[in-house]
Structure formats: structure tokens, C-alpha cells
Scaffold this motif. Structure first.
Motif, PDB file in Angstrom:
ATOM      1  N   SER A 155     -12.771  55.657-124.368  1.00  0.00           N
ATOM      2  CA  SER A 155     -11.478  54.981-124.348  1.00  0.00           C
ATOM      3  C   SER A 155     -11.601  53.514-124.735  1.00  0.00           C
ATOM      4  O   SER A 155     -12.689  52.923-124.676  1.00  0.00           O
ATOM      5  CB  SER A 155     -10.850  55.065-122.944  1.00  0.00           C
ATOM      6  OG  SER A 155     -11.590  54.263-122.038  1.00  0.00           O
ATOM      7  N   GLU A 156     -10.472  52.941-125.103  1.00  0.00           N
ATOM      8  CA  GLU A 156     -10.412  51.505-125.387  1.00  0.00           C
ATOM      9  C   GLU A 156     -10.819  50.693-124.161  1.00  0.00           C
ATOM     10  O   GLU A 156     -11.527  49.689-124.274  1.00  0.00           O
ATOM     11  CB  GLU A 156      -9.002  51.122-125.829  1.00  0.00           C
ATOM     12  CG  GLU A 156      -8.819  49.627-126.055  1.00  0.00           C
ATOM     13  CD  GLU A 156      -7.447  49.253-126.594  1.00  0.00           C
ATOM     14  OE1 GLU A 156      -7.075  48.071-126.457  1.00  0.00           O
ATOM     15  OE2 GLU A 156      -6.742  50.131-127.154  1.00  0.00           O
ATOM     16  N   GLN A 157     -10.390  51.120-122.995  1.00  0.00           N
ATOM     17  CA  GLN A 157     -10.718  50.397-121.775  1.00  0.00           C
ATOM     18  C   GLN A 157     -12.229  50.343-121.557  1.00  0.00           C
ATOM     19  O   GLN A 157     -12.770  49.316-121.122  1.00  0.00           O
ATOM     20  CB  GLN A 157     -10.038  51.043-120.562  1.00  0.00           C
ATOM     21  CG  GLN A 157     -10.328  50.344-119.232  1.00  0.00           C
ATOM     22  CD  GLN A 157      -9.948  48.880-119.244  1.00  0.00           C
ATOM     23  OE1 GLN A 157      -8.964  48.482-119.859  1.00  0.00           O
ATOM     24  NE2 GLN A 157     -10.749  48.049-118.575  1.00  0.00           N
ATOM     25  N   ARG A 160     -13.652  47.674-123.845  1.00  0.00           N
ATOM     26  CA  ARG A 160     -13.321  46.326-123.385  1.00  0.00           C
ATOM     27  C   ARG A 160     -14.105  45.920-122.139  1.00  0.00           C
ATOM     28  O   ARG A 160     -14.433  44.739-121.960  1.00  0.00           O
ATOM     29  CB  ARG A 160     -11.821  46.227-123.094  1.00  0.00           C
ATOM     30  CG  ARG A 160     -10.936  46.238-124.348  1.00  0.00           C
ATOM     31  CD  ARG A 160      -9.470  46.192-123.974  1.00  0.00           C
ATOM     32  NE  ARG A 160      -8.584  46.088-125.119  1.00  0.00           N
ATOM     33  CZ  ARG A 160      -8.208  44.949-125.696  1.00  0.00           C
ATOM     34  NH1 ARG A 160      -8.670  43.799-125.237  1.00  0.00           N
ATOM     35  NH2 ARG A 160      -7.376  44.946-126.728  1.00  0.00           N
ATOM     36  N   THR A 180     -17.392  51.811-130.178  1.00  0.00           N
ATOM     37  CA  THR A 180     -16.024  51.970-130.658  1.00  0.00           C
ATOM     38  C   THR A 180     -15.300  53.083-129.913  1.00  0.00           C
ATOM     39  O   THR A 180     -15.927  53.941-129.274  1.00  0.00           O
ATOM     40  CB  THR A 180     -16.022  52.251-132.181  1.00  0.00           C
ATOM     41  OG1 THR A 180     -14.684  52.244-132.675  1.00  0.00           O
ATOM     42  CG2 THR A 180     -16.662  53.593-132.492  1.00  0.00           C
ATOM     43  N   LYS A 182     -11.104  55.207-129.985  1.00  0.00           N
ATOM     44  CA  LYS A 182      -9.723  55.265-130.465  1.00  0.00           C
ATOM     45  C   LYS A 182      -8.879  54.318-129.623  1.00  0.00           C
ATOM     46  O   LYS A 182      -9.087  54.187-128.416  1.00  0.00           O
ATOM     47  CB  LYS A 182      -9.195  56.698-130.347  1.00  0.00           C
ATOM     48  CG  LYS A 182      -7.790  56.893-130.904  1.00  0.00           C
ATOM     49  CD  LYS A 182      -7.358  58.349-130.776  1.00  0.00           C
ATOM     50  CE  LYS A 182      -5.929  58.540-131.267  1.00  0.00           C
ATOM     51  NZ  LYS A 182      -5.475  59.951-131.143  1.00  0.00           N
ATOM     52  N   ALA A 183      -7.933  53.649-130.266  1.00  0.00           N
ATOM     53  CA  ALA A 183      -7.084  52.702-129.552  1.00  0.00           C
ATOM     54  C   ALA A 183      -6.174  53.414-128.561  1.00  0.00           C
ATOM     55  O   ALA A 183      -5.871  54.606-128.702  1.00  0.00           O
ATOM     56  CB  ALA A 183      -6.243  51.905-130.544  1.00  0.00           C
ATOM     57  N   PHE A 191      -8.107  51.652-133.887  1.00  0.00           N
ATOM     58  CA  PHE A 191      -9.376  51.788-133.153  1.00  0.00           C
ATOM     59  C   PHE A 191      -9.835  50.406-132.709  1.00  0.00           C
ATOM     60  O   PHE A 191      -9.401  49.369-133.240  1.00  0.00           O
ATOM     61  CB  PHE A 191     -10.449  52.474-134.004  1.00  0.00           C
ATOM     62  CG  PHE A 191     -10.843  51.719-135.251  1.00  0.00           C
ATOM     63  CD1 PHE A 191     -11.868  50.774-135.237  1.00  0.00           C
ATOM     64  CD2 PHE A 191     -10.189  51.947-136.453  1.00  0.00           C
ATOM     65  CE1 PHE A 191     -12.218  50.074-136.375  1.00  0.00           C
ATOM     66  CE2 PHE A 191     -10.543  51.256-137.606  1.00  0.00           C
ATOM     67  CZ  PHE A 191     -11.559  50.314-137.572  1.00  0.00           C
ATOM     68  N   VAL A 192     -10.699  50.397-131.718  1.00  0.00           N
ATOM     69  CA  VAL A 192     -11.273  49.147-131.213  1.00  0.00           C
ATOM     70  C   VAL A 192     -12.787  49.224-131.328  1.00  0.00           C
ATOM     71  O   VAL A 192     -13.373  50.314-131.422  1.00  0.00           O
ATOM     72  CB  VAL A 192     -10.875  48.879-129.751  1.00  0.00           C
ATOM     73  CG1 VAL A 192      -9.392  48.673-129.628  1.00  0.00           C
ATOM     74  CG2 VAL A 192     -11.347  50.015-128.843  1.00  0.00           C
TER      75      VAL A 192
END
Length: 265
Positions: A155-157, A160, A180, A182-183, A191-192
Motif C-alpha cells: 500500500s501507499e501507506q 510512506r 513502490t 499502487k496509489a 503510484f508512489v
């Protein structure tokens, strides 16, 4: 004396994106001198430009070493040429580098520029134990290209909130680790990512253009979209728009001039 500039790349805002220095040289300079300048300036990358018949010779140095392919510093270099009037906005910035000919075009809309770069397709690989321990998780997918690992997480979380262990990542082998996901569903990007280079003198890259040479083909295939927007979720943060064009990747970003001066050595 040589003109020197500092620009934040992959952003339109000051103090965001990835800072790079751009040094304009009248002739080729000694490698040792360029390395000393890059170490003195101590930004993630310093680009050295020398005008030649069909464009500019371009070399990139981190504070620690020369690199064969730089990303954000190329965007900063092209932006500097347009910003200072050395190139018209309708002229392509053409760079001769150790990774071949690279071009950048000014799109003329909100300051966006597009770099034409070689595609880097990550191939499936086993995650070294040091990488798993360094990230503190088991990746959903692990690939490798050139000297770098690329891992997808859930996950994005997760991207981060990562607090990686520098020593463990350095022991994983290779040069860098790109993480990386998916956003999130409500995000204005697809994506991040975050990029760590524990052996290059900069542990976490604020925004890495070179990393997106691998992220672009990976997420294009995963999401089945021809054009994507990536957000590098570092402390400074930055946006990179990507599109795959055959064996090339088009990386688009903005830049902000931060400093103009003279190098007196």
C-alpha cells in the motif's frame, strides 16, 4: 570563473523536489576537479555542461562519485539552459553522456519538460535477506535492473511509513532499492515510490528520475495505462509523469530556479 545554478527538479515549488547544481564550463574539466566541486556543493547531483557542436557534453557527479546516468540533474540542466536564454523554448536540449544521447523538450504549458530516457525493465529476482531486514517487510514483488532492486509493497501507506535500516540495505548488494506501491484510491497520481541509495552518499533520493525508468514500464504493465503519474513520497516530495515509448521512457517534470552565482575556482 564559471556560472553555476541550483534548481529544484520535479517540482514547481521552492524547497521541494530534488535539488541539483548545474555548472556551465567553457571546456572539458579534470575529473578530480569536478568531483571536488560536487563534494563542496554537497547536493545529490551536480551536472557539468560543456557546449559542443551538436548540443552539450553532460556529466553527473554526486558528492561521492561520478554516475553514468543522472535524472533530476538532467532536468535541472535543461531548465537552466532555457531559463538563462542559452536555448530558446522551442529548441531541444541535447546532451551527449556516458549513457548515450539524451534529449529534453520544453512543453510550453506550466513549465513542464519531457526527458527521453532508456527504459529499464526490472526482472524478477529473489529478495536478499538483508533487503527484507532492512525494509522490515516481505515484498509483494522483487525485481532487479542494472544495479538496483525494485520492490512492490502492499500500500501507499506502507511506502510512506517505511523507516529502513541503512546498514542492512547497504548489505543487500547492488546500488539502490526502489520501494513502490499502487496509489491510494483517492490520490491524484497512479503510484508512489521512495528510492534509497545507501552506497552513493545520499541515503534517500528526494526524487529520482532514473528510478522512474524502471517504475514506468512496471506500472504501465500492471495498471494497463499508457501514461501515468508517479509521486515520490520523500520528505520533499515530487511529481514525475511517465510514458513508455518503445524501448524508451518519457519522463516529464517541472523545475524551480533557486540560486544563481559564479564558481570562482
Amino acid at each position: 570563473m564559471k556560472p553555476i545554478y541550483v534548481a529544484d527538479a520535479f517540482t514547481s515549488e521552492p524547497f521541494r523536489g530534488n535539488p541539483a547544481a548545474v555548472c556551465l564550463c567553457g571546456k572539458p574539466e579534470d575529473e578530480r576537479w569536478m568531483q571536488q566541486v560536487a563534494a563542496e556543493i554537497n547536493l545529490p547531483e551536480t551536472a557539468f555542461l560543456v557546449p559542443i557542436e551538436d548540443g552539450y557534453d553532460l556529466r553527473w557527479f554526486t558528492p561521492e562519485s561520478e554516475v553514468d546516468l543522472g535524472g533530476h540533474a538532467t532536468l535541472a540542466a535543461a531548465y537552466t539552459l532555457w531559463h538563462t536564454g542559452r536555448l530558446r523554448s522551442d529548441q531541444t536540449a541535447r546532451f551527449i553522456t556516458k549513457s548515450g544521447v539524451l534529449t529534453v523538450d520544453y512543453n510550453g504549458v506550466d513549465g513542464w519538460m519531457t526527458m527521453d530516457y532508456p527504459e529499464e525493465v526490472p526482472l524478477p529476482a529473489n529478495a536478499p535477506e538483508a533487503l527484507i531486514q532492512g525494509l522490515g517487510l516481505i515484498p509483494r514483488y522483487t525485481g532487479k535492473y542494472r544495479q538496483d532492486y525494485m520492490v512492490e509493497v502492499d500500500s501507499e501507506q506502507t511506502v510512506r511509513s517505511l523507516k529502513p535500516d541503512r546498514q542492512q540495505l547497504a548489505a543487500a548488494g547492488g546500488r539502490g532499492i526502489i520501494v513502490t506501491a499502487k496509489a491510494a484510491a483517492d490520490a491524484p497520481y497512479d503510484f508512489v515510490s521512495r528510492a534509497f541509495f545507501p552506497k552513493a552518499g545520499i541515503f534517500e533520493a528526494a526524487v529520482s528520475g532514473v528510478a522512474h525508468c524502471a517504475l514506468a514500464p512496471y506500472w504501465t504493465r500492471r495498471l494497463r495505462k499508457p501514461e501515468l503519474t508517479g509521486y515520490q513520497a520523500s520528505k520533499r516530495g515530487g511529481i514525475v509523469k511517465v510514458a513508455v515509448n518503445g524501448s524508451r521512457v518519457l519522463l516529464s517534470g517541472q523545475a524551480k530556479m533557486m540560486l544563481q552565482g559564479t564558481l570562482e575556482v
